[in-house]
Motif scaffolding. Sequence first.
Motif, short mmCIF file in Angstrom:
data_model
loop_
_atom_site.label_atom_id
_atom_site.label_comp_id
_atom_site.label_asym_id
_atom_site.label_seq_id
_atom_site.Cartn_x
_atom_site.Cartn_y
_atom_site.Cartn_z
N ILE A 1 0.79 -1.11 0.09
CA ILE A 1 0.12 0.09 -0.02
C ILE A 1 0.89 1.18 0.17
O ILE A 1 2.02 1.29 0.38
CB ILE A 1 -1.13 -0.03 1.27
CG1 ILE A 1 -2.28 0.70 0.88
CG2 ILE A 1 -0.28 0.34 2.35
CD1 ILE A 1 -3.20 -0.03 0.21
N GLY A 2 0.41 2.23 -0.29
CA GLY A 2 1.17 3.48 -0.55
C GLY A 2 0.23 4.87 0.39
O GLY A 2 -1.11 4.70 -0.12
N LEU A 3 0.87 5.29 1.07
CA LEU A 3 0.39 6.37 1.76
C LEU A 3 0.46 7.80 1.07
O LEU A 3 1.63 8.31 0.68
CB LEU A 3 1.00 6.53 3.14
CG LEU A 3 0.38 7.73 4.15
CD1 LEU A 3 1.03 7.38 5.46
CD2 LEU A 3 0.45 8.85 3.83
N ALA A 4 -0.64 8.37 0.54
CA ALA A 4 -0.66 9.72 -0.30
C ALA A 4 -1.88 10.05 -0.86
O ALA A 4 -2.56 9.07 -1.27
CB ALA A 4 0.40 9.66 -1.30
N PRO A 5 -2.52 11.31 -0.65
CA PRO A 5 -1.77 12.15 0.16
C PRO A 5 -2.19 12.23 1.68
O PRO A 5 -3.26 11.36 1.90
CB PRO A 5 -2.26 13.45 -0.53
CG PRO A 5 -3.45 13.19 -1.13
CD PRO A 5 -3.38 11.77 -1.58
#
Length: 172
Positions: free
Chosen positions: A74-78
Motif C-alpha cells: 500500500i502507498g500512503l498519499a496524500p
Amino acid sequence: MQIRAADEADYPGIDSLLKSAFPGPEEARLVVCLRAADQDTLELVAEDHGRIVGTIFFSPVQALSPAGTEFYGIGLAPMAVTAEHQKRGIGSALIEHGLTFLTTLGVPWCVVLGDPAYYSRSGFQPASVINWRWDGDPEGDHAEAFMIKPLGNHALPDQAALVSYHPAFETV
Ligand SMILES: CC(C)(COP(=O)(O)OP(=O)(O)OC[C@H]1O[C@@H](n2cnc3c(N)ncnc32)[C@H](O)[C@@H]1OP(=O)(O)O)[C@@H](O)C(=O)NCCC(=O)NCCS
C-alpha cells in the motif's frame, strides 16, 4: 475530534483541505482520480465539530524484483491537516489509525514518499535499506524520501525491487 472512514459527503471538505494544504490542486485531483479508478483502499478523515480538519489516503502499489517477482502493498498519499490544527498529533493519529486498519486487512507493507524527519516518527525507514527504489526516481536522487514500513508480523521482502504507483500519480 474523531478519526473515521471518509464517505462521499466528506469529499468537498477533503477537496478544500487538500487544496489549502498543498501549493497546487494536484493532490486534490489525484484523490479524485484514485477514487474513480477504484484505488481508494482506505480514506480517513479527522473531524472536529463537523469540519474536516485532516485527511489521509492509501492506495495499492506494486513492487517488481529484477527476477520478475511481484509484491503488493500500500502507498500512503496524500495526507494533510489544516494549518490551525497542525502539531497536535492529528497527522500521526491518522497514520496510526490507517496502518492499524490496513494491518487487519493483511497488508504486508506501506510505502510513503515524503519528509524522512516526519515519517520516521511513525516507524518508516528508507526503502533503500532493502534495496527498494521508486520508479519515479531512477537515479536515486530522492532515495531518503522514499520510505517503507512493514505491517503486523510481516517481514520486509529480501529481494531488491522497483516500486510503481498508480499512473494517476504521474500528474502530481
Ligand atoms: C505533514 C502534516 C500532515 C503533519 O500534520 P500534523 O497533524 O501537524 O502532524 P503531527 O501533529 O502528528 O506532528 C507534528 C510534528 O511533525 C513535525 N512536522 C510536520 N511536518 C514536517 C515535515 N515535513 N518534516 C519534519 N517534521 C514535520 C512538526 O514540526 C511537529 O513537530 P513537533 O511535534 O516537534 O512540534 C501537516 O503538516 C500538513 O498537512 N502539511 C501540509 C501537507 C503535507 O506536506 N502533507 C504531507 C505530504 S503528503
